[in-house]
Design a protein around this motif. Structure first.
Motif, mmCIF file in Angstrom:
data_model
loop_
_atom_site.group_PDB
_atom_site.id
_atom_site.type_symbol
_atom_site.label_atom_id
_atom_site.label_comp_id
_atom_site.label_asym_id
_atom_site.label_seq_id
_atom_site.Cartn_x
_atom_site.Cartn_y
_atom_site.Cartn_z
ATOM 1 N N ALA A 102 -2.171 -1.496 -0.801
ATOM 2 C CA ALA A 102 -1.883 -1.753 0.706
ATOM 3 C C ALA A 102 -1.187 -1.187 1.717
ATOM 4 C CB ALA A 102 -1.142 -3.263 0.072
ATOM 5 N N GLU A 124 4.002 -4.097 3.104
ATOM 6 C CA GLU A 124 2.381 -5.143 3.919
ATOM 7 C C GLU A 124 1.411 -5.987 2.907
ATOM 8 O OE1 GLU A 124 -1.118 -5.311 6.204
ATOM 9 O OE2 GLU A 124 0.745 -4.639 6.946
ATOM 10 N N ARG A 141 2.401 -9.057 3.207
ATOM 11 C CA ARG A 141 2.037 -9.471 4.155
ATOM 12 C C ARG A 141 0.902 -10.746 4.096
ATOM 13 N NH1 ARG A 141 4.972 -6.354 9.065
ATOM 14 N NH2 ARG A 141 7.412 -7.397 8.215
ATOM 15 N N ARG A 142 0.228 -9.882 3.722
ATOM 16 C CA ARG A 142 -1.331 -10.231 3.105
ATOM 17 C C ARG A 142 -1.451 -11.448 1.847
ATOM 18 N NH1 ARG A 142 -4.115 -4.559 2.361
ATOM 19 N NH2 ARG A 142 -3.535 -3.453 4.866
#
Length: 291
Positions: A185, A190, A193-194
């Motif tokens: 990621a 990140e 957040r995904r």
């Protein structure tokens, strides 16, 4: 070290519908194409026998329902009386169960019954050995997904029998962002957040971190638990302080009964140990014939 029994109400038995296919498959593997040709040749069909399952060494019992089912499926006339419950500690020479009935059936089912019982009792015993050294600490011992393919539910049950707890049963239980997820990621932030954009509001999220900097990123985004991987005791203590009770803290990484108390002293909530299920030695249990 003293291994103490788990209180019976804390250990719910596995459902028969779950264990019967596994026991049937093991018996079929052993019976092959012609059945137990040795026993059929040596033992008269009408011979009755009384036997007992005896512990050869100290440990904690697990897997009695599977052992009983192995005998029952071979010959329903075999009587199986449990004398020590799953989760109970036993010493060398102590009786675990009494088995009586047609001798042929007892001999045919013996190895399958003992394979399950010795393996699961070994896991329960290994778990109890870690639980014993952690008395006085808040940390709970939990297992991992490093289990024998097809036997995960049984092995995780054995961990419970030894006084431990269970981590995820499968990939759909909860989110656990591992180091490779983070790498793919491009970072902890990140990856989180995904995940938050993809999963439902009831799904718990845990992230594995190797450094305090990664931990700070995770806490800034908000998580339910953090897996503190291969951190030394001093770094673990700093990590627990940084989390400050805002998430569950889990320590992992080659933890043994010798190192577990040092790890627990950092204040972590959970200690996850893979070898409980993938490398625990069996508990030696034998089937002895009685006059």
């Amino acid at each position: 070290m003293t291994l103490e029994p788990t209180p019976a109400p804390a250990l719910a038995p596995l459902a028969r519908i779950l264990i019967e296919p596994l026991v049937r498959a093991a018996l079929l593997e052993d019976l092959g194409r012609a059945g137990d040709i040795t026993t059929a040749a040596v033992v008269p069909a009408d011979l009755e026998a009384r036997t007992a399952l005896i512990a050869r060494q100290a440990g904690v019992v697990a897997g009695l329902d599977l052992a009983r089912l192995a005998f029952e499926l071979i010959d329903p006339r075999i009587a199986f009386r449990i004398e020590r419950q799953d989760g109970e500690a036993v010493g060398p020479g102590e009786r675990i169960a009494a088995i009586a009935g047609p001798a042929r059936g007892i001999l045919t089912a013996e190895r399958t019954a003992l394979n399950f019982l010795c393996h699961l009792s070994g896991i329960a015993t290994a778990t109890a050995s870690v639980v014993a050294v952690l008395r006085g600490h808040k940390a709970q011992v939990v297992c991992t997904r490093k289990t024998t393919p097809g036997l995960r539910a049984l092995e995780k049950y054995a961990v419970r029998a030894g006084g431990g707890g269970n981590h995820r049963f499968g990939l759909d239980d909860a989110v656990l962002i591992k180091d490779n997820h983070v790498a793919m990621a491009g970072g902890v932030r990140e990856a989180l957040r995904r995940v938050c954009a993809a999963v439902g509001h009831l799904v718990k999220i845990e992230v594995e971190v190797d450094t305090l900097a990664q931990l700070a990123e995770a806490m800034a985004e908000g998580v339910d638990a953090v897996l503190l991987d291969n951190m030394d005791p001093a770094t673990l203590a700093k990590a627990v302080a940084l989390v400050g009770g805002r998430a569950l803290t889990e320590a992992s990484g080659r933890i043994t009964p010798e190192t577990a108390p040092i790890i627990a002293a950092s204040g972590v909530d959970l200690i996850s140990i893979g070898w409980l299920t993938h490398s625990a030695p069996i508990l030696d249990i034998g089937l002895d014939f009685e006059p």
